[in-house]
Write a protein that holds these residues in place. Structure first.
Motif, PDB file in Angstrom:
ATOM      1  N   GLU A  37       0.817  -1.208   0.000  1.00 23.76           N
ATOM      2  CA  GLU A  37       0.000   0.000   0.000  1.00 23.76           C
ATOM      3  C   GLU A  37       0.857   1.268   0.000  1.00 23.76           C
ATOM      4  O   GLU A  37       0.515   2.256  -0.639  1.00 23.76           O
ATOM      5  CB  GLU A  37      -0.917   0.005   1.223  1.00 23.76           C
ATOM      6  CG  GLU A  37      -1.916   1.145   1.288  1.00 23.76           C
ATOM      7  CD  GLU A  37      -3.018   1.054   0.235  1.00 23.76           C
ATOM      8  OE1 GLU A  37      -3.726   0.055   0.204  1.00 23.76           O
ATOM      9  OE2 GLU A  37      -3.156   2.002  -0.569  1.00 23.76           O
ATOM     10  N   PHE A  38       1.982   1.277   0.715  1.00 22.21           N
ATOM     11  CA  PHE A  38       2.798   2.485   0.824  1.00 22.21           C
ATOM     12  C   PHE A  38       4.190   2.343   0.200  1.00 22.21           C
ATOM     13  O   PHE A  38       5.029   3.226   0.350  1.00 22.21           O
ATOM     14  CB  PHE A  38       2.940   2.890   2.303  1.00 22.21           C
ATOM     15  CG  PHE A  38       1.723   3.610   2.850  1.00 22.21           C
ATOM     16  CD1 PHE A  38       1.554   4.969   2.615  1.00 22.21           C
ATOM     17  CD2 PHE A  38       0.750   2.935   3.573  1.00 22.21           C
ATOM     18  CE1 PHE A  38       0.445   5.643   3.106  1.00 22.21           C
ATOM     19  CE2 PHE A  38      -0.376   3.603   4.068  1.00 22.21           C
ATOM     20  CZ  PHE A  38      -0.520   4.959   3.839  1.00 22.21           C
TER      21      PHE A  38
ATOM     22  N   LYS B 240       5.246   6.009  -1.153  1.00 20.67           N
ATOM     23  CA  LYS B 240       4.033   6.479  -1.822  1.00 20.67           C
ATOM     24  C   LYS B 240       3.624   7.902  -1.443  1.00 20.67           C
ATOM     25  O   LYS B 240       3.047   8.606  -2.264  1.00 20.67           O
ATOM     26  CB  LYS B 240       2.870   5.515  -1.540  1.00 20.67           C
ATOM     27  CG  LYS B 240       3.011   4.149  -2.190  1.00 20.67           C
ATOM     28  CD  LYS B 240       2.739   4.157  -3.685  1.00 20.67           C
ATOM     29  CE  LYS B 240       3.001   2.811  -4.327  1.00 20.67           C
ATOM     30  NZ  LYS B 240       2.011   1.781  -4.014  1.00 20.67           N
ATOM     31  N   ASP B 241       3.852   8.307  -0.192  1.00 19.80           N
ATOM     32  CA  ASP B 241       3.361   9.643   0.165  1.00 19.80           C
ATOM     33  C   ASP B 241       4.452  10.637   0.554  1.00 19.80           C
ATOM     34  O   ASP B 241       4.153  11.764   0.940  1.00 19.80           O
ATOM     35  CB  ASP B 241       2.241   9.580   1.227  1.00 19.80           C
ATOM     36  CG  ASP B 241       2.719   9.222   2.639  1.00 19.80           C
ATOM     37  OD1 ASP B 241       3.869   8.771   2.770  1.00 19.80           O
ATOM     38  OD2 ASP B 241       1.933   9.396   3.586  1.00 19.80           O
TER      39      ASP B 241
ATOM     40  N   ILE C 134       4.564  14.452  -0.674  1.00 19.08           N
ATOM     41  CA  ILE C 134       3.787  15.543  -0.068  1.00 19.08           C
ATOM     42  C   ILE C 134       4.658  16.319   0.924  1.00 19.08           C
ATOM     43  O   ILE C 134       4.792  17.541   0.837  1.00 19.08           O
ATOM     44  CB  ILE C 134       2.519  14.985   0.621  1.00 19.08           C
ATOM     45  CG1 ILE C 134       1.672  14.205  -0.384  1.00 19.08           C
ATOM     46  CG2 ILE C 134       1.733  16.129   1.254  1.00 19.08           C
ATOM     47  CD1 ILE C 134       0.447  13.513   0.216  1.00 19.08           C
TER      48      ILE C 134
ATOM     49  N   GLN D  10      -1.605  17.349   4.089  1.00 19.02           N
ATOM     50  CA  GLN D  10      -2.127  16.015   4.404  1.00 19.02           C
ATOM     51  C   GLN D  10      -1.026  14.990   4.158  1.00 19.02           C
ATOM     52  O   GLN D  10      -0.482  14.917   3.059  1.00 19.02           O
ATOM     53  CB  GLN D  10      -3.338  15.695   3.531  1.00 19.02           C
ATOM     54  CG  GLN D  10      -3.206  16.143   2.088  1.00 19.02           C
ATOM     55  CD  GLN D  10      -4.258  15.571   1.164  1.00 19.02           C
ATOM     56  OE1 GLN D  10      -4.175  14.419   0.770  1.00 19.02           O
ATOM     57  NE2 GLN D  10      -5.213  16.387   0.818  1.00 19.02           N
TER      58      GLN D  10
ATOM     59  N   PRO E  68      -0.844  11.025   4.740  1.00 18.16           N
ATOM     60  CA  PRO E  68      -1.607   9.870   5.229  1.00 18.16           C
ATOM     61  C   PRO E  68      -0.843   8.964   6.195  1.00 18.16           C
ATOM     62  O   PRO E  68      -1.454   8.383   7.086  1.00 18.16           O
ATOM     63  CB  PRO E  68      -1.964   9.126   3.935  1.00 18.16           C
ATOM     64  CG  PRO E  68      -1.985  10.185   2.884  1.00 18.16           C
ATOM     65  CD  PRO E  68      -0.890  11.140   3.268  1.00 18.16           C
TER      66      PRO E  68
ATOM     67  N   GLY F 252      -2.921  12.137   9.952  1.00 19.89           N
ATOM     68  CA  GLY F 252      -2.993  12.351   8.509  1.00 19.89           C
ATOM     69  C   GLY F 252      -2.771  13.785   8.084  1.00 19.89           C
ATOM     70  O   GLY F 252      -2.901  14.140   6.911  1.00 19.89           O
TER      71      GLY F 252
ATOM     72  N   ARG G 245       3.600  17.083  -7.602  1.00 25.49           N
ATOM     73  CA  ARG G 245       2.420  16.207  -7.535  1.00 25.49           C
ATOM     74  C   ARG G 245       1.443  16.657  -6.460  1.00 25.49           C
ATOM     75  O   ARG G 245       0.292  16.242  -6.467  1.00 25.49           O
ATOM     76  CB  ARG G 245       2.855  14.765  -7.285  1.00 25.49           C
ATOM     77  CG  ARG G 245       3.562  14.153  -8.486  1.00 25.49           C
ATOM     78  CD  ARG G 245       4.178  12.807  -8.126  1.00 25.49           C
ATOM     79  NE  ARG G 245       3.165  11.861  -7.688  1.00 25.49           N
ATOM     80  CZ  ARG G 245       3.397  10.808  -6.900  1.00 25.49           C
ATOM     81  NH1 ARG G 245       4.616  10.579  -6.446  1.00 25.49           N
ATOM     82  NH2 ARG G 245       2.419   9.998  -6.550  1.00 25.49           N
ATOM     83  N   TYR G 246       1.905  17.458  -5.518  1.00 25.72           N
ATOM     84  CA  TYR G 246       1.017  17.976  -4.460  1.00 25.72           C
ATOM     85  C   TYR G 246       0.972  19.498  -4.524  1.00 25.72           C
ATOM     86  O   TYR G 246      -0.081  20.098  -4.616  1.00 25.72           O
ATOM     87  CB  TYR G 246       1.519  17.527  -3.088  1.00 25.72           C
ATOM     88  CG  TYR G 246       0.603  17.898  -1.933  1.00 25.72           C
ATOM     89  CD1 TYR G 246      -0.420  17.038  -1.538  1.00 25.72           C
ATOM     90  CD2 TYR G 246       0.758  19.098  -1.237  1.00 25.72           C
ATOM     91  CE1 TYR G 246      -1.270  17.366  -0.486  1.00 25.72           C
ATOM     92  CE2 TYR G 246      -0.090  19.430  -0.178  1.00 25.72           C
ATOM     93  CZ  TYR G 246      -1.097  18.562   0.189  1.00 25.72           C
ATOM     94  OH  TYR G 246      -1.931  18.891   1.230  1.00 25.72           O
TER      95      TYR G 246
END
Lengths: 284, 284
Positions: free
Chosen positions: A40-41, A56-57, A60, A221, A223, A228, A258-259
């Motif tokens: 998932e990440f 993945k995050d 941000i 944000q 996650p 979060g 991307r953010y």
């Protein structure tokens, strides 16, 4: 097989990610460093059991710590990154041709080595010729500096770990001395929702406010972080993060993000009442 | 004793809250309804194992679903709430003296009863004389309505449960017919981060876009929801959520809010690139 990485966000809240396997674990001189593989990440980097980044995050966090100050002062040439050994912040900074020098003061050289080995897409730009390293405490590193930097980014761990000194009034004072006339300081200030974290945000804000004429917070944000939602501090000797935003100039650079965009920039400084009230209390 | 409520956000991500005890559990005609007591989030209401609200962070969801449209058109008089049986949305709406009528179409009467019993501070205004109830499917309820409402709020469960019909094109078409000239539709549209949820957001946006001339999304941080960040849809027959915002008029009402303010309103419509790109793809 059913393998889960679990982080305690508070003593009563847990966040768990199913992992395929653990691909690295070591106890460095300063902290425990682990790397996990997840669906998932993507890969996770944890320090002392807390998620520092996930593949993945991470965009941000790294976009928001770098592009916000860069869009306020596109003439930034000399940057100091404190912490940031994973290389994500440097990756975003090196997109700016106008930046001439990036000093990285990371306490734990092992974080760099682990990131170089397991997170090549995050750490790749650590080899940019403008980057130089000092493996020492940011608090000590900055003490001798005077009017050297246009921007200081504090990309640190939590104030309850090795990053503790980076949330002190002494440190913010040293940052102020190390910054030039138009200097900006941006730091990560934990999450505003859970009291276990917001106490650090309030303290950091209060201390920065005593030293810098401009002091604001902004949010993103994230996650994989507690609640979060994460808070960054923006302090400067005069530049305002919203009214001095150089939207047109920043857009003209044509950077791929991307953010971050300049609307998100402005929006990130719009603070909900319950957080604004915490900061008002903090300054009383 | 160590008792934890755990929600699967995706098959690989779990969020857990330590609970003191379970204080209610039933299988209604439509879903399983549970209530837990916790230290960190106060009481939790879960439907089919998913957190609908917690006492500590429900203010964010309910303020953001109500005050955003109300600040765009302060002349709203007739409101339809679909779902919303817990009463939080009605509590925010009844703060507006200008509202004359609130119809609540909630499929499951038991949600109302449970909220009345265990969440008195959330459900208290359900007894406001302007509120009338219909315990039926929102999809059916709205079919016969024509130009009756200034505002429709879809405060629904997820599209994978009993709320499925409220994410269909037929439903959005019926909403459009049921709205007056300056009508606004606001709905909850899941989270944008995890693909399991964003597929619903994309579909909802695409379908609303085919029916309403104005269609936007906005966001709020909700710590107890997947990813900690939630998306709302804003659709109207002409009013723009940002350029038609009546900041001065809204502030003059003097309403007390803990999350919403008119800066947050504008900021909530500033959408990160990765989400904006998903919506662009959705309309191609």
């Amino acid at each position: 097989m059913d393998l889960w990485f679990t982080e305690e966000h508070t003593k009563d809240v847990r966040f768990s990610i199913r992992v395929e396997k653990q691909i690295h674990s070591e106890q460095s001189r300063y902290q425990r460093i682990d790397v996990f593989e997840s669906d998932e990440f993507g890969r996770l980097l944890t320090l002392d059991g807390q998620i520092m980044l996930t593949e993945k995050d991470e965009f941000i966090y790294h976009e928001m710590i770098v592009h916000v100050p860069m869009a306020v002062n596109p003439n930034i040439k000399n940057v100091l990154v404190i912490g940031g050994g994973d290389g994500g912040t440097v990756r975003e900074l090196t997109q700016y041709r106008s930046i001439e020098r990036i000093d990285l003061a990371e306490l734990d050289e092992r974080v760099l080595e682990v990131s170089r080995k397991y997170f090549p897409r995050i750490s790749q730009n650590l080899s940019d010729p403008r980057v130089s390293f000092s493996f020492e405490d940011g608090l000590k590193f900055i003490r001798e500096k005077e009017k050297e930097y246009d921007l200081i980014l504090v990309d640190s761990t939590d104030p309850s770990g090795p990053g503790e000194g980076l949330f002190t009034k002494e440190f913010y004072g040293s940052c102020c001395n190390a910054l030039k006339e138009n200097g900006i300081l941006v730091n990560q200030q934990e999450c505003a929702y859970y009291a276990d974290y917001s106490k650090f945000m309030k303290r950091a804000y209060q201390r920065m406010r005593e030293i810098f004429p401009v002091c604001r917070i902004y949010q993103a944000q994230i996650p994989s972080y507690p609640s979060g939602n994460w808070v960054f501090g923006f302090a400067s000797k005069g530049l305002d993060p919203v009214s001095d935003l150089q939207s047109t100039k920043w857009k003209a650079l044509g950077l791929k993000t991307r953010y971050y965009n300049t609307d998100v920039h402005v929006g990130s400084f719009a603070i909900p009442n319950y957080i604004r009230d915490m900061l008002t209390d903090a300054t009383e």
